[in-house]
Scaffold this active site. Structure first.
Site, mmCIF file in Angstrom:
data_model
loop_
_atom_site.group_PDB
_atom_site.id
_atom_site.type_symbol
_atom_site.label_atom_id
_atom_site.label_comp_id
_atom_site.label_asym_id
_atom_site.label_seq_id
_atom_site.Cartn_x
_atom_site.Cartn_y
_atom_site.Cartn_z
ATOM 1 C CB THR A 12 -0.942 -0.020 1.231
ATOM 2 O OG1 THR A 12 -1.779 -1.170 1.108
ATOM 3 C CG2 THR A 12 -1.823 1.205 1.312
ATOM 4 C CB THR A 86 0.869 -3.828 6.280
ATOM 5 O OG1 THR A 86 -0.416 -3.811 5.666
ATOM 6 C CG2 THR A 86 1.494 -2.450 6.244
ATOM 7 C CG ASP A 87 -2.299 -7.736 3.582
ATOM 8 O OD1 ASP A 87 -2.575 -6.821 4.372
ATOM 9 O OD2 ASP A 87 -3.014 -8.034 2.606
HETATM 10 N N1 ASP Z 1 -2.729 -5.446 0.883
HETATM 11 C C1 ASP Z 1 -1.593 -4.621 1.125
HETATM 12 C C2 ASP Z 1 -0.319 -5.439 1.021
HETATM 13 O O1 ASP Z 1 0.046 -6.123 1.947
HETATM 14 C C3 ASP Z 1 -1.710 -4.040 2.438
HETATM 15 C C4 ASP Z 1 -0.651 -3.063 2.764
HETATM 16 O O2 ASP Z 1 0.358 -2.937 2.130
HETATM 17 O O3 ASP Z 1 -0.844 -2.376 3.760
HETATM 18 O O4 ASP Z 1 0.326 -5.382 0.046
#
Ligand code: ASP
Length: 321
Positions: A12, A86-87
């Site tokens: 993200t 973050t995932d």
């Molecule tokens: N869906 C995203 C990912 O992990 C979430 C994020 O980056 O916060 O790529």
């Protein structure tokens, strides 16, 4: 000023709203880093990939590790920052923690809000990460995650909320420090553990939940298919329903490595004498989590199986790293 290597992998932090198509990858490493304040460190930047983190594979992790090792041990980077979705950031962070000697700080960060949203947290998190990577006291702690100005050890950090800007926590522990304005403050500096000698990752290690009256059929199926390792997410301090005990014994006899984790926080330990409790599982030859969750047990076992074949070295590494 120190020179920090910034490696971008997507997430993200590098995404923007693209009309009705939703939030998608957009920003390159150059674009991500161009607004960084110039008074913290010099930096180099490099696109490793630009993917949502659920799209990353073990091959990306191995490539990333090789690049980090090259930058730190051959090219003399004073610190490394990795931007990441973050995932699955906790998986990558823990893998690097287990496989790269902590000669300089290795810091992962990301964002919960895309670059199209008000309150985009990407620049603040990236700035905090560069500050942390340039900090002498951050050396020797292994891989770190900094999000929302909180510093977490890779070993304990997890994404514990789907949407909050403070999505990361270290359950049963705490952040080990905080970025306060322009200062890095540590509250605890736990010693880092020995690292594994190489970064190969074995094939997938499934996680099997063993809750109330659950069936061990999937375990039997995996054992029959020659799966090398599984993580069984048991209950409490390391217990499974009685019906699991014999299939676990058989799977281990067939050469499978069985790790027991818990759906609850905390270390696993021996206390009860009932069927399927810790001592039965220990006698069967299971390995146990020391408090890391099932996701981390999986990455740890994949990393160990990537380099150790016999049961004794697998156990030795499991208990060391
Ligand atoms: N869906 C995203 C990912 O992990 C979430 C994020 O980056 O916060 O790529």
């Amino acid at each position: 000023m120190k020179t920090i290597a910034i490696l971008t992998t997507g997430g993200t932090i590098a995404m923007k709203q693209q009309g009705d198509a939703g939030v998608l990858p957009a920003l390159s490493a150059r674009e991500l880093t161009q607004a960084l304040p110039g008074d913290i460190a010099n930096w180099t930047f490099e696109d490793i990939c630009n993917l949502p983190s659920p799209h990353l594979t073990k091959h990306h992790l191995q490539t990333l590790r090789a690049r980090v090792v090259d930058l730190v041990f051959l090219q003399g980077a004073a610190g490394v920052v990795i931007t990441h979705g973050t995932d699955t950031m906790e998986e990558t962070a823990f893998y690097l923690d287990m496989t790269v000697k902590p000669k300089v700080p290795i810091v992962l960060t990301g964002a919960m809000r895309s670059a199209s949203e008000a309150g985009y947290d990407g620049l603040a998190n990236l700035t905090a990460a560069v500050r942390l990577a340039a900090c002498d006291e951050a050396t020797g702690l292994g891989a770190l995650i900094v999000m929302n100005d909180e510093i977490h050890l890779a070993r304990w950090a997890t994404k514990s909320h789907t949407a909050a800007v403070n999505a990361f926590s270290s359950p049963d522990h705490d952040p080990i420090g905080r970025i306060v304005d322009k200062q890095v403050m540590f509250f605890a500096c736990p010693p880092h553990r020995p690292v594994l000698p190489a970064g190969d990752l074995a094939e997938d290690v499934p996680i099997l939940p063993a809750g109330l009256d659950s069936s061990p059929t999937l375990l039997q199926h995996l054992a029959a298919n020659g799966t090398r390792g599984v993580v069984i997410e048991g209950t409490g301090a390391g217990h499974v329903p009685p019906a699991w005990l014999e299939p676990i014994r058989q799977a281990i006899a067939q050469g499978m490595t069985v790790v027991i984790s818990s759906r609850s926080r905390g270390p696993l330990y021996d206390k009860y004498g009932y069927t399927g409790a810790y001592r039965d599982l220990a006698a069967a030859g299971c390995l146990f989590s020391d408090g890391i969750d099932s996701t981390k047990c999986r990455i740890k076992l994949m990393t160990i199986l990537g380099q150790a074949g016999d049961a004794e070295s697998i156990r030795r590494w499991w208990e060391t790293v």
